[in-house]
Motif scaffolding. Structure first.
Motif, PDB file in Angstrom:
ATOM      1  N   ALA A  92       0.836  -1.206   0.000  1.00 31.60           N
ATOM      2  CA  ALA A  92       0.000   0.000   0.000  1.00 31.60           C
ATOM      3  C   ALA A  92       0.870   1.254   0.000  1.00 31.60           C
ATOM      4  CB  ALA A  92      -0.927   0.000   1.218  1.00 31.60           C
ATOM      5  N   PHE A  93       1.976   1.236   0.743  1.00 37.63           N
ATOM      6  CA  PHE A  93       2.896   2.371   0.739  1.00 37.63           C
ATOM      7  C   PHE A  93       3.427   2.613  -0.666  1.00 37.63           C
ATOM      8  CE2 PHE A  93       7.002   4.385   0.947  1.00 37.63           C
ATOM      9  CZ  PHE A  93       6.851   5.359   1.918  1.00 37.63           C
ATOM     10  N   ARG A  94       3.905   1.553  -1.300  1.00 32.37           N
ATOM     11  CA  ARG A  94       4.470   1.675  -2.648  1.00 32.37           C
ATOM     12  C   ARG A  94       3.432   2.162  -3.646  1.00 32.37           C
ATOM     13  NH1 ARG A  94       4.243  -1.458  -6.784  1.00 32.37           N
ATOM     14  NH2 ARG A  94       5.781  -1.392  -8.432  1.00 32.37           N
ATOM     15  N   HIS A  95       2.235   1.601  -3.590  1.00 32.47           N
ATOM     16  CA  HIS A  95       1.166   1.985  -4.520  1.00 32.47           C
ATOM     17  C   HIS A  95       0.737   3.433  -4.296  1.00 32.47           C
ATOM     18  CE1 HIS A  95      -2.236   1.445  -7.183  1.00 32.47           C
ATOM     19  NE2 HIS A  95      -2.983   2.009  -6.264  1.00 32.47           N
ATOM     20  N   THR A  96       0.596   3.834  -3.051  1.00 35.74           N
ATOM     21  CA  THR A  96       0.193   5.204  -2.743  1.00 35.74           C
ATOM     22  C   THR A  96       1.281   6.179  -3.161  1.00 35.74           C
ATOM     23  OG1 THR A  96      -1.107   4.396  -0.879  1.00 35.74           O
ATOM     24  CG2 THR A  96      -0.599   6.744  -0.910  1.00 35.74           C
ATOM     25  N   TRP A  97       2.528   5.861  -2.882  1.00 30.83           N
ATOM     26  CA  TRP A  97       3.644   6.738  -3.250  1.00 30.83           C
ATOM     27  C   TRP A  97       3.712   6.907  -4.771  1.00 30.83           C
ATOM     28  CZ3 TRP A  97       6.630   9.611  -0.079  1.00 30.83           C
ATOM     29  CH2 TRP A  97       7.747  10.224  -0.638  1.00 30.83           C
ATOM     30  N   ALA A  98       3.546   5.817  -5.514  1.00 33.02           N
ATOM     31  CA  ALA A  98       3.582   5.889  -6.982  1.00 33.02           C
ATOM     32  C   ALA A  98       2.388   6.664  -7.528  1.00 33.02           C
ATOM     33  CB  ALA A  98       3.611   4.486  -7.580  1.00 33.02           C
ATOM     34  N   GLY A  99       1.269   6.628  -6.821  1.00 32.33           N
ATOM     35  CA  GLY A  99       0.076   7.339  -7.266  1.00 32.33           C
ATOM     36  C   GLY A  99       0.203   8.855  -7.192  1.00 32.33           C
ATOM     37  N   ASP A 107      -8.913   0.396 -13.207  1.00 34.29           N
ATOM     38  CA  ASP A 107      -9.175  -1.045 -13.060  1.00 34.29           C
ATOM     39  C   ASP A 107      -8.212  -1.677 -12.058  1.00 34.29           C
ATOM     40  OD1 ASP A 107     -11.211  -0.911 -14.911  1.00 34.29           O
ATOM     41  OD2 ASP A 107      -9.870  -1.347 -16.602  1.00 34.29           O
ATOM     42  N   ARG A 108      -6.942  -1.294 -12.135  1.00 36.58           N
ATOM     43  CA  ARG A 108      -5.959  -1.816 -11.182  1.00 36.58           C
ATOM     44  C   ARG A 108      -6.280  -1.328  -9.772  1.00 36.58           C
ATOM     45  NH1 ARG A 108      -0.508  -0.616  -9.311  1.00 36.58           N
ATOM     46  NH2 ARG A 108       0.533  -2.594  -8.951  1.00 36.58           N
ATOM     47  N   GLN A 109      -6.709  -0.079  -9.672  1.00 36.51           N
ATOM     48  CA  GLN A 109      -7.079   0.491  -8.376  1.00 36.51           C
ATOM     49  C   GLN A 109      -8.224  -0.302  -7.752  1.00 36.51           C
ATOM     50  OE1 GLN A 109      -5.357   3.155  -7.306  1.00 36.51           O
ATOM     51  NE2 GLN A 109      -6.520   3.766  -5.521  1.00 36.51           N
ATOM     52  N   ALA A 110      -9.206  -0.651  -8.574  1.00 36.17           N
ATOM     53  CA  ALA A 110     -10.351  -1.412  -8.071  1.00 36.17           C
ATOM     54  C   ALA A 110      -9.934  -2.820  -7.640  1.00 36.17           C
ATOM     55  CB  ALA A 110     -11.431  -1.500  -9.142  1.00 36.17           C
ATOM     56  N   SER A 111      -9.007  -3.423  -8.379  1.00 41.30           N
ATOM     57  CA  SER A 111      -8.595  -4.781  -8.013  1.00 41.30           C
ATOM     58  C   SER A 111      -7.727  -4.804  -6.756  1.00 41.30           C
ATOM     59  CB  SER A 111      -7.842  -5.437  -9.181  1.00 41.30           C
ATOM     60  OG  SER A 111      -6.617  -4.793  -9.400  1.00 41.30           O
ATOM     61  N   LEU A 112      -7.058  -3.690  -6.450  1.00 36.01           N
ATOM     62  CA  LEU A 112      -6.210  -3.626  -5.259  1.00 36.01           C
ATOM     63  C   LEU A 112      -6.909  -3.030  -4.043  1.00 36.01           C
ATOM     64  CD1 LEU A 112      -2.838  -2.406  -6.809  1.00 36.01           C
ATOM     65  CD2 LEU A 112      -3.398  -4.685  -5.984  1.00 36.01           C
ATOM     66  N   ARG A 113      -8.180  -2.748  -4.147  1.00 39.15           N
ATOM     67  CA  ARG A 113      -8.895  -2.072  -3.064  1.00 39.15           C
ATOM     68  C   ARG A 113      -8.803  -2.835  -1.748  1.00 39.15           C
ATOM     69  NH1 ARG A 113     -13.933  -0.744  -5.292  1.00 39.15           N
ATOM     70  NH2 ARG A 113     -12.867   1.052  -6.118  1.00 39.15           N
ATOM     71  N   GLY A 114      -8.979  -4.137  -1.760  1.00 38.91           N
ATOM     72  CA  GLY A 114      -8.910  -4.929  -0.530  1.00 38.91           C
ATOM     73  C   GLY A 114      -7.522  -4.906   0.087  1.00 38.91           C
TER      74      GLY A 114
END
Length: 169
Positions: A92-99, A107-114
Motif C-alpha cells: 500500500a505504501f508503494r502503490h500510494t507513493w507511486a500514485g 481497473d488496477r485500483q479497483a482490483s487492489l482495493r482490498g
C-alpha cells in the motif's frame, strides 16, 4: 480566493481569465501553484495528522495482536496475520507513493482495493512522508498544468508563416 476550495474568484463584471486553470488538490485547493495561503502550514499539519492516525492504527493493531494471543489460536495463525499486515502495508505504501507521480489505472485500483484497505497504515505513512516533500500529487498536477499552459500559449500565439513573404494587395 474562495474559502471553500481555494480557487481564484473573478470580480463581478469582469471576464474570467482565459486558458487552463489549475486542478485543486484536496486540503490545498489551488494554493500549490504559488505556495501561498498557508501552504506550508497545511503540509505540516497534514503530515502530523497522518502520522498521528498511523500511530493510532498501530495501537489498534497491537490490541488486535494481543487479542490473538489471548485467544491462543496458535503461533502459525498469529505469524500469518502479522506477515499479512506487514506485506499489505508495504504494498500500500508503494502503490500510494507511486500514485502521487502518475495517474493510477482505475481497473488496477479497483482490483487492489482490498489489499490497500488492509495495508492502510502504509498509505497513511506514504501520505505523511509525501507531505514533508510537497503537497501529495503536486508534482503530477504541476506537470499537467504546465503542459496545458504550454499548449494554450502555443495555440494562442501561433504565427501563420513568414510575414515577409506575404503578398500585399
Amino acid at each position: 480566493m474562495s474559502a471553500e476550495n481555494g480557487t481564484p474568484e473573478t470580480p463581478a463584471g469582469s471576464t474570467p481569465p482565459t486558458g487552463p486553470r489549475p486542478e485543486p488538490i484536496r486540503f490545498f485547493g489551488t494554493s500549490w501553484v504559488g505556495h501561498d495561503h498557508g501552504y506550508t502550514a497545511r503540509r505540516i499539519a497534514l503530515a502530523a495528522g497522518s502520522l498521528a492516525a498511523a500511530a493510532v492504527a498501530c495501537l489498534v493493531l497491537c490490541l488486535a495482536y494481543q487479542g490473538l494471543q489471548i485467544a491462543d489460536i496458535g503461533s502459525f495463525v498469529t505469524l500469518l496475520v502479522v506477515v499479512m499486515f506487514a506485506v499489505c502495508s508495504a504494498l500500500a505504501f508503494r502503490h500510494t507513493w507511486a500514485g502521487f507521480s502518475s495517474r493510477p489505472d482505475p481497473d488496477r485500483q479497483a482490483s487492489l482495493r482490498g489489499l490497500l484497505t488492509i495495508g492502510f497504515i502504509g498509505s497513511l505513512l506514504a501520505y505523511a512522508f509525501r507531505c514533508l516533500i510537497e503537497a501529495p500529487g503536486e508534482k503530477l498536477h504541476r506537470t499537467e498544468y504546465e503542459a496545458a499552459r504550454a499548449r494554450h500559449e502555443k495555440r494562442t500565439t501561433r504565427r501563420s508563416g513568414n510575414p515577409k513573404k506575404r503578398r500585399r494587395p
